[in-house]
Design a protein around this motif. Structure first.
Motif, PDB file in Angstrom:
ATOM      1  N   ALA A 167      -8.118   7.478   3.157  1.00 16.30           N
ATOM      2  CA  ALA A 167      -6.708   7.428   3.555  1.00 16.30           C
ATOM      3  C   ALA A 167      -6.222   6.003   3.787  1.00 16.30           C
ATOM      4  N   GLY A 168      -7.153   5.035   3.752  1.00 17.12           N
ATOM      5  CA  GLY A 168      -6.769   3.645   4.005  1.00 17.12           C
ATOM      6  C   GLY A 168      -6.463   3.356   5.456  1.00 17.12           C
TER       7      GLY A 168
ATOM      8  N   ARG B 189       0.671   4.088  -2.859  1.00 22.34           N
ATOM      9  CA  ARG B 189       0.265   5.464  -2.558  1.00 22.34           C
ATOM     10  C   ARG B 189       1.365   6.441  -2.939  1.00 22.34           C
ATOM     11  N   GLU B 190       2.599   6.064  -2.704  1.00 29.21           N
ATOM     12  CA  GLU B 190       3.722   6.933  -3.072  1.00 29.21           C
ATOM     13  C   GLU B 190       3.749   7.215  -4.566  1.00 29.21           C
TER      14      GLU B 190
ATOM     15  N   PHE C 123      -4.419  -0.783  -3.621  1.00 31.18           N
ATOM     16  CA  PHE C 123      -4.681   0.517  -4.244  1.00 31.18           C
ATOM     17  C   PHE C 123      -5.880   1.221  -3.606  1.00 31.18           C
ATOM     18  N   ASN C 124      -6.334   0.705  -2.464  1.00 26.41           N
ATOM     19  CA  ASN C 124      -7.527   1.226  -1.774  1.00 26.41           C
ATOM     20  C   ASN C 124      -8.737   1.197  -2.703  1.00 26.41           C
TER      21      ASN C 124
ATOM     22  N   TRP D 126      -3.917   5.296  -6.092  1.00 18.87           N
ATOM     23  CA  TRP D 126      -4.717   5.355  -4.866  1.00 18.87           C
ATOM     24  C   TRP D 126      -6.082   5.957  -5.174  1.00 18.87           C
ATOM     25  N   ASN D 127      -7.157   5.277  -4.742  1.00 18.25           N
ATOM     26  CA  ASN D 127      -8.541   5.773  -4.875  1.00 18.25           C
ATOM     27  C   ASN D 127      -8.902   6.117  -6.319  1.00 18.25           C
TER      28      ASN D 127
ATOM     29  N   LYS E  89       0.833  -1.204   0.000  1.00 17.32           N
ATOM     30  CA  LYS E  89       0.000   0.000   0.000  1.00 17.32           C
ATOM     31  C   LYS E  89       0.867   1.253   0.000  1.00 17.32           C
ATOM     32  N   GLN E  90       1.911   1.226   0.792  1.00 22.76           N
ATOM     33  CA  GLN E  90       2.798   2.386   0.860  1.00 22.76           C
ATOM     34  C   GLN E  90       3.414   2.682  -0.499  1.00 22.76           C
TER      35      GLN E  90
END
Length: 410
Positions: free
Chosen positions: A131-132, A59-60, A100-101, A64-65, A55-56
């Protein structure tokens, strides 16, 4: 109709495929080993360290979303047509959407909060979901009634001063097994005397509210889907503040229809990816396996099945893209025929192709040594989730008959 991918989408597909090649696929064995170790230790109901690590990275890199279109809360969100091919890639590895939320039921619940939540509800629940930081569950289905007809739902939601009190039983409450699950969206009846489709309401219920009793995880072909889970839950005098109601009393059926449209098409997108992965395994197996002196790939029965599988996937993909395009252009309600059609077509297509892949693997296909048995369980259950095939076929037929009736009246 032109569903060719834009330059933007082609670039995103290449980047997401590269992310899978670099991070997701190499982590599949670690993810399986971690899950097995947790189960052996007696506690499979805990978050995956592998997924959290990935996830990190996602998101980086801005992955994401992506599922949430036209939202100020998630400006990176894509249109349904843009998201479709990316969601398909995620479907190749069933657990990857969470990285990837973009996994159910959080996606649907976030859409509900985005569309129907008050600013206070969005601040408390939507922000941490996006924000997960937390996860969520959707409690609609009940064991004692045919929940494919939502007017049957019996769970009671009674107003008591500044609170609502909930009593009922829900099952196959997806996501409620996750220890990070912080909120339930619960559908029940607030007024049994109202017209059939105005009796239901939806409430936001914190998962730690007194009176919530999780009986057990409901298994799907023997799989409990830990740590996600599909839980059997008793709600006994569960009291929540009146401001936790979504949109207002009697609006639950309306919210459910709005929620299920995008969720249905996301499932279908992922089903296509799952079918592609199954076909790939099938082709590898028949190319490497020898029976009666010849590779299986030389037998015409496998030519027929492989060709049919490719046709089925391409047909389903085009119909999914058509539905996504219609949702973007005319909205979910106007696109209900396309959504219903793909919800019938995609899971049935995936079930058939996974079944052929299992057959090609022989006894290994139904074992845990390959992902096919679990894939079959997921795809087959999808013919029931978010409405069974029969309900969607009825919707398609009614719309078709209405169309012909309108023409006849002209």
């Amino acid at each position: 109709m032109d569903f060719s991918y834009s330059a933007k989408v082609e670039g995103l597909r290449r980047e997401l495929t590269a992310f899978f090649d670099e991070f997701i696929h190499p982590a599949e064995a670690r993810h399986a080993a971690e899950a097995q170790a947790q189960r052996t230790a007696g506690n499979p109901w805990q978050a995956s360290a592998v997924v959290e690590e990935l996830k990190q990275k996602a998101r980086e890199r801005g992955w994401w979303n992506l599922f949430l279109p036209r939202s100020a809360h998630a400006p990176q969100g894509l249109s349904n047509l843009e998201y479709a091919p990316l969601c398909e890639i995620m479907g190749r590895v069933p657990w990857s959407a969470e990285v990837f939320n973009c996994s159910a039921p959080d996606t649907g619940n976030m859409e509900v909060l985005e569309r129907y939540g008050t600013p206070a509800q969005q601040a408390r629940w939507l922000a941490p979901l996006l924000a997960g930081e937390i996860r969520s569950a959707f409690l609609m289905t009940e064991p004692d009634v045919a929940s494919s007809d939502a007017t049957n739902i019996q769970c009671s939601i009674r107003r008591d001063g500044d609170s609502y009190v909930i009593n009922g039983r829900k099952w196959f409450s997806s996501g409620a097994g996750d220890p990070r699950c912080a909120v339930y969206i619960v559908m029940g009846k607030t007024d049994v005397d109202a017209p059939a489709h105005r009796q239901q309401s939806m409430l936001l219920v914190p998962a730690d509210t007194p009176g919530i009793h999780v009986r057990r995880p409901c298994s799907v072909f023997g799989y409990d889907d830990a740590p996600h889970g599909h839980m059997d839950i008793d709600l006994i005098d569960v009291r929540v503040p009146a401001e936790n109601i979504l949109l207002g009393e009697g609006r639950g059926f309306e919210i459910a229809q709005g929620r299920l449209g995008p969720g249905r098409i996301h499932h279908c997108m992922r089903s296509i990816g799952l079918a592609e992965a199954a076909l790939e395994l099938l082709c590898r197996r028949v190319s490497s396996r020898v029976a009666f002196g010849r590779p299986l790939a030389e037998y015409s029965i496998w030519h027929e099945r492989i060709a049919e599988a490719r046709c089925l996937i391409e047909q389903a993909r085009l119909l999914t893209l058509k539905a996504a395009d219609a949702m973007d252009k005319v909205g979910n309600k106007a696109a209900r025929s396309e959504i219903a059609m793909i919800k019938v077509v995609a899971p049935n297509m995936a079930v058939q192709i996974i079944d052929w892949a299992i057959q090609a693997h022989g006894a290994a296909g139904v074992s845990a040594d390959f992902p096919l048995a679990a894939a079959y369980a997921g795809a087959r259950s999808l013919r029931l989730a978010d409405g069974p095939d029969e309900v969607h076929r009825a919707t398609i037929a009614k719309l078709e008959l209405a169309r012909y009736a309108a023409r006849a009246a002209d």
